[in-house]
Every structure is written in C-alpha cells, then in structure tokens.
Design a protein around this motif. Structure first.
Motif, PDB file in Angstrom:
ATOM      1  N   ILE A 152      34.553  11.565  47.298  1.00 52.89           N
ATOM      2  CA  ILE A 152      33.886  10.666  48.246  1.00 52.89           C
ATOM      3  C   ILE A 152      34.472   9.269  48.130  1.00 52.89           C
ATOM      4  N   CYS A 153      35.040   8.786  49.241  1.00 54.07           N
ATOM      5  CA  CYS A 153      35.614   7.439  49.290  1.00 54.07           C
ATOM      6  C   CYS A 153      35.042   6.665  50.472  1.00 54.07           C
ATOM      7  N   LYS A 156      29.355   2.646  50.570  1.00 50.12           N
ATOM      8  CA  LYS A 156      28.185   3.069  49.802  1.00 50.12           C
ATOM      9  C   LYS A 156      26.982   3.363  50.692  1.00 50.12           C
ATOM     10  N   SER A 159      27.294   7.080  51.364  1.00 47.46           N
ATOM     11  CA  SER A 159      27.788   7.969  50.311  1.00 47.46           C
ATOM     12  C   SER A 159      26.757   9.013  49.882  1.00 47.46           C
ATOM     13  N   GLN A 160      25.494   8.615  49.739  1.00 49.21           N
ATOM     14  CA  GLN A 160      24.458   9.567  49.345  1.00 49.21           C
ATOM     15  C   GLN A 160      24.270  10.635  50.422  1.00 49.21           C
ATOM     16  N   ALA A 163      27.165  13.014  50.265  1.00 48.16           N
ATOM     17  CA  ALA A 163      27.045  13.891  49.104  1.00 48.16           C
ATOM     18  C   ALA A 163      26.044  15.016  49.359  1.00 48.16           C
ATOM     19  N   ILE A 174      31.629  16.763  42.524  1.00 47.87           N
ATOM     20  CA  ILE A 174      31.919  15.592  43.368  1.00 47.87           C
ATOM     21  C   ILE A 174      32.521  14.482  42.515  1.00 47.87           C
ATOM     22  N   TRP A 175      33.651  13.974  42.987  1.00 46.53           N
ATOM     23  CA  TRP A 175      34.299  12.816  42.366  1.00 46.53           C
ATOM     24  C   TRP A 175      34.004  11.639  43.286  1.00 46.53           C
ATOM     25  N   ASN A 176      33.169  10.720  42.840  1.00 50.18           N
ATOM     26  CA  ASN A 176      32.620   9.690  43.717  1.00 50.18           C
ATOM     27  C   ASN A 176      33.253   8.327  43.469  1.00 50.18           C
ATOM     28  N   LEU A 182      25.421   8.336  42.661  1.00 47.09           N
ATOM     29  CA  LEU A 182      24.766   9.351  43.484  1.00 47.09           C
ATOM     30  C   LEU A 182      23.670  10.058  42.709  1.00 47.09           C
ATOM     31  N   VAL A 190      28.586  15.248  39.059  1.00 44.72           N
ATOM     32  CA  VAL A 190      29.172  14.089  39.734  1.00 44.72           C
ATOM     33  C   VAL A 190      29.856  13.210  38.707  1.00 44.72           C
ATOM     34  N   ASN A 192      31.043   9.517  38.716  1.00 46.56           N
ATOM     35  CA  ASN A 192      31.031   8.258  39.451  1.00 46.56           C
ATOM     36  C   ASN A 192      32.118   7.336  38.897  1.00 46.56           C
TER      37      ASN A 192
END
Length: 217
Positions: A152-153, A156, A159-160, A163, A174-176, A182, A190, A192
């Motif tokens: 996720i790029c 913000k 982003s939630q 996700a 997930i690589w945030n 998240l 996750v 972060n």
C-alpha cells in the motif's frame, strides 16, 4: 502451535540481515564462517547469533563454524524465500513506482505483477513488466489472480479503506508505506513502514553528535 510461533519477533527481524551478509560472503567465494566473523559483519554479538540460530537447530559445528551456503539456504527456508511470491502495489505514485523498480524483488523471487492507481495519467503505463491499472479494477483482478502480498502506497486518508478491501479479497500479507498504522484482523500480517520515523531517529543521533562535538571544541 508451530514451534516457530514461540520465537521472538526480534529474532525473525535479525534473520534477513544474516541472510544478506551470508550472500555477500558467497559472492566473495568464502565457504566457511563463524559466529565471531558474523558478529563483526552484522554488529550483533557472537552469542546472540548462536542463540538466534539455535532456535532453528543451530546449523553449525563447534570448532568448525558454519557452512556459508548451507546456512544461507536454511535461513532462506525459515523466511520462506525458497518460494515465489506475487505482489501487487496499490498507489503508483513516486514511492509505488520506486518499489516496483526495486531490483531486490526480482533477485529474491518476488514478482510485482500489477500496480493500481486512480490517476488517469498513470493508468496504462508499465513499470518493468507490471502494468498500472485502474483502482476500480482491483477487486476483479484479485478474483482472477492469486496474489500473495499487497503493498500500500496510497495517501493515509484512504489506506485503511484500501487495506480492508484487500483483506475482503483474500490478501493476508500487507506491506504498508502509507503514513498511518493499519488496524487489521489477527489473521492479517501488516508491516508498517514509516520512512520519516527512520529519518527522525537519524536526526536525533546527528544532533547528539553535533552537541558532543561542540562541547569538545
């Protein structure tokens, strides 16, 4: 419960560093190493390295050290690097494109298969062999493709929501990179990544160093 479930997350976070340095030794043609030599390379104590590796069986012999290639292969198995993984990136701005271009992915059998974005100027472009697709097509894509990891790029603010959409579509890793932690169910892992936190830590030590230098002048 798998025995690996009882291993400290701190141990798991050190393993990739061991793996990287063992790779450097392999490229140098070095076949044997010791916990002392690994300590000098990694900055971790020799006893810490032995303790970490003993969680998984040890892999070395007292007086003989470690076989570099074998130890690297064993760590790869522990980390799951002996498998191939398909990745998508949601958010194809500067960070998303930089991640898609990262050569380390392809060296370690991670394949970025698609990126998603709402910007019409980006849709249709390709980065390496991965096309940037419309975010509206994300769920249809995930219905057809087996994806292991989502990156996720996005801003913000979304982003939630992104996700949660990914999780509904079956994503559990997930690589945030969005600047917001998240909140996910327990069955979703996750990572972060907050780039500014690392920079702020560096700034702290830089200022400490300058203050010490000023005192000594």
């Amino acid at each position: 419960m798998d025995k690996h479930d009882r291993i400290s997350p701190a141990v798991i976070r050190r393993l990739p560093k061991y793996y990287r340095y063992l790779g450097e030794l392999t490229k140098m043609g070095i076949n044997k190493t010791s916990s002392r030599e690994l300590s000098e390379m990694t900055g971790f104590s020799a006893s810490q390295i032995r303790q970490d590796l003993n969680n998984f069986g040890g892999f070395g012999q007292q007086g003989f050290g470690y076989d570099v290639e074998n130890l690297r292969n064993e760590i790869a198995k522990i980390l799951g690097l002996d498998n191939k993984y398909k990745i998508i990136i949601v958010g194809a701005g500067n960070i998303g494109q930089a991640i898609a271009n990262y050569t380390g992915f392809y060296e370690a059998d991670y394949e970025v298969v698609a990126l998603f974005d709402k910007n019409p100027k980006l849709i249709g472009m390709s980065i390496r062999n991965a096309m940037i697709m419309d975010s509206d097509d994300l769920e249809d894509f995930l219905e057809k493709e087996k994806i292991d990891i989502a990156v996720i790029c996005t801003p913000k603010s979304v982003s939630q929501q992104v996700a949660e959409q990914l999780v509904r579509c079956g994503i559990h890793a997930i690589w945030n990179f969005a600047p917001k932690d998240l909140k996910m169910p327990e069955n979703v892992h996750v990572e972060n990544v907050h780039l500014n936190e690392s920079l702020f830590s560096l700034t702290y030590y830089y200022n400490r160093m300058n203050k010490e230098k000023s005192k000594n002048e």
